[in-house]
Enzyme design. Structure first.
Site: not given
Ligand SMILES: *Cc1c(COP(=O)(O)O)cnc(C)c1O
Length: 415
Positions: A239, A327, A153, A203, A201
């Site tokens: 749920t 983070c 990331n 988002h 994920s």
């Molecule tokens: C954003 C991210 C996560 C965490 O995902 P969340 O849904 O925010 O917990 C884990 N791994 C990578 C490589 C990410 O970029």
């Protein structure tokens, strides 16, 4: 909230804008179809059909069977769940991951160590790549699982997951990959990859926060992490977050159709930004290999400045970017990813990640490359890190004048 400033968003690896199509798909499940999908009556069962429909779409995104998809609350939960399950089902106590994983893995690994498990954080090379030989050597008879991210990331560097999984298979060890950064940027085929577990994920692919999924390959033994009701075929209590699940399904569909745009237009924008910065701003260097790399990410070190100062000034003119991952923002430590690559703490602290996406335009890049060089110059003029900087007692005066100039350059009213 009331800021009229137009946002120029270069932080798509932290989160992404919800696609309008995705928001539209959610609305009926916020307003009308709010039944519990586990309820037997029609009002619930009807909702359940949409959950299963979304599951099919997410499965299609990674070429899995819908039965192999378990919805979770986020990528972090998916990663934790895969490792947790492997430890329980194998009864072994050693985990291998890398030193450049998302904090979801790094901190879970540290947590496991405190619980008495043994965790190996594989080092990486200077360009962020993984030496597979080291992975082979790290596997032991008591290794339960190898968890290696698909793409980083912070740098966008892509790991050879197919080869990682082949090594794991040959040694009888489970294999997980955190593929959170990948959908919409690279095609994902779990059968070709050969992994046992894969996390996503929503988002990060233009759906809301608070929804993720874990792929568990057919016939892989699984122990739930969140224990409760029988939702998700007993694999994850709680749920179902129906509107989010429906959104994830729609976003998965869209991600397949935007692959092309990410790999042509978005890649072109990223390359233009990167080339411009590296050529026009002296003492800059890209962190991480040029390829194989995600098409949307560039991580650049600006010597003699603090990334946090640059980001503050960029923020004032509506540019969103980041140093390290969201983070770890707020901690003064340099990025663990850049540190693991052997980049000096000073250089790491001057490094900024720009991550683009399908909603970025040429105008965004124009705006950034117009404003970034003077910001870097101003900060270098007042930087004690700069070897060309005048001596220390002049520092305050120079600093004060430069701050004024900075504000002028930023178009701020300084009276
Ligand atoms: C954003 C991210 C996560 C965490 O995902 P969340 O849904 O925010 O917990 C884990 N791994 C990578 C490589 C990410 O970029």
């Amino acid at each position: 909230m009331s800021q009229p400033l137009k946002i120029h968003y270069f932080d798509n690896n932290a989160t992404t804008r919800i696609a309008p199509e995705v928001a539209d798909a959610m609305i009926p499940f916020l307003r009308e179809f709010w039944g519990n999908p586990s309820s037997a009556y029609g009002f619930g069962a009807q909702v359940n059909r949409h959950v299963e429909n979304a599951r099919e779409k997410v499965a299609a995104l990674i070429h899995a069977d819908p039965k192999e998809i378990t919805f979770t609350s986020c990528g972090t939960e998916s990663n934790n769940s895969a490792i947790h399950s492997a430890l329980l089902t194998t009864g072994k106590n050693h985990v291998i991951t890398t030193a450049v994983e998302h904090s979801a893995n790094i901190n879970f690994g540290e947590h496991l160590k405190k619980q008495g498990y043994d965790v190996t954080f594989l080092p990486v090379e200077g360009d962020g790549s993984l030496d597979l030989h080291r992975l082979e050597q790290a596997i032991r008879p008591d290794t339960a699982i190898v968890s290696v991210m698909y793409a980083n990331n912070e740098t966008g560097v892509i790991f050879p997951i197919e080869e990682v999984a082949a090594i794991c298979r040959s040694r009888g060890v489970l294999c997980h990959t955190d593929a959170v950064q990948v959908p919409g940027k690279l095609p994902i085929d779990v059968k070709q990859l050969g992994v046992d577990f894969l996390s996503l994920s929503a988002h990060k692919l233009h759906a809301p926060k608070g929804i993720g999924m874990l792929y568990v390959k057919r016939r892989t033994r699984y122990q739930p992490y969140v224990i409760g009701g029988h939702q998700e075929r007993g694999r994850r209590g709680g749920t179902e977050g129906v509107p989010n699940i429906v959104a994830f399904g729609r976003a998965a569909e869209l991600a397949m159709s935007t692959l092309e745009d990410e790999n042509t237009r978005v890649r072109g924008l990223r390359d233009r930004l990167e080339n411009h910065v590296l050529r026009q701003i002296p003492n800059t260097i890209r962190n991480g290999a040029k390829k194989p790399r995600l098409p949307n990410t560039t991580n650049i070190a600006f010597d003699f400045v603090e990334a946090e100062a640059v980001l503050l000034l960029l923020d004032q003119i509506g540019i969103c970017a980041s140093s390290g991952s969201a983070c770890t923002t707020g901690s003064l430590d340099p990025s663990h990813v850049l540190s693991a690559m052997g980049i000096s703490p000073m250089r790491a602290r001057g490094s900024i990640r720009f991550s683009l996406g399908i909603y970025n335009t040429e105008e965004d890049v124009d705006y950034l490359i117009q404003h970034l060089p003077p910001i870097i110059q101003k900060l270098r003029d007042i930087s004690p890190l700069n070897p060309d900087h005048p001596d220390n007692d002049q520092y305050d005066i120079v600093g004060a004048r430069s701050k004024h100039e900075q504000e002028m350059a930023l178009g701020k009213d300084t009276h």
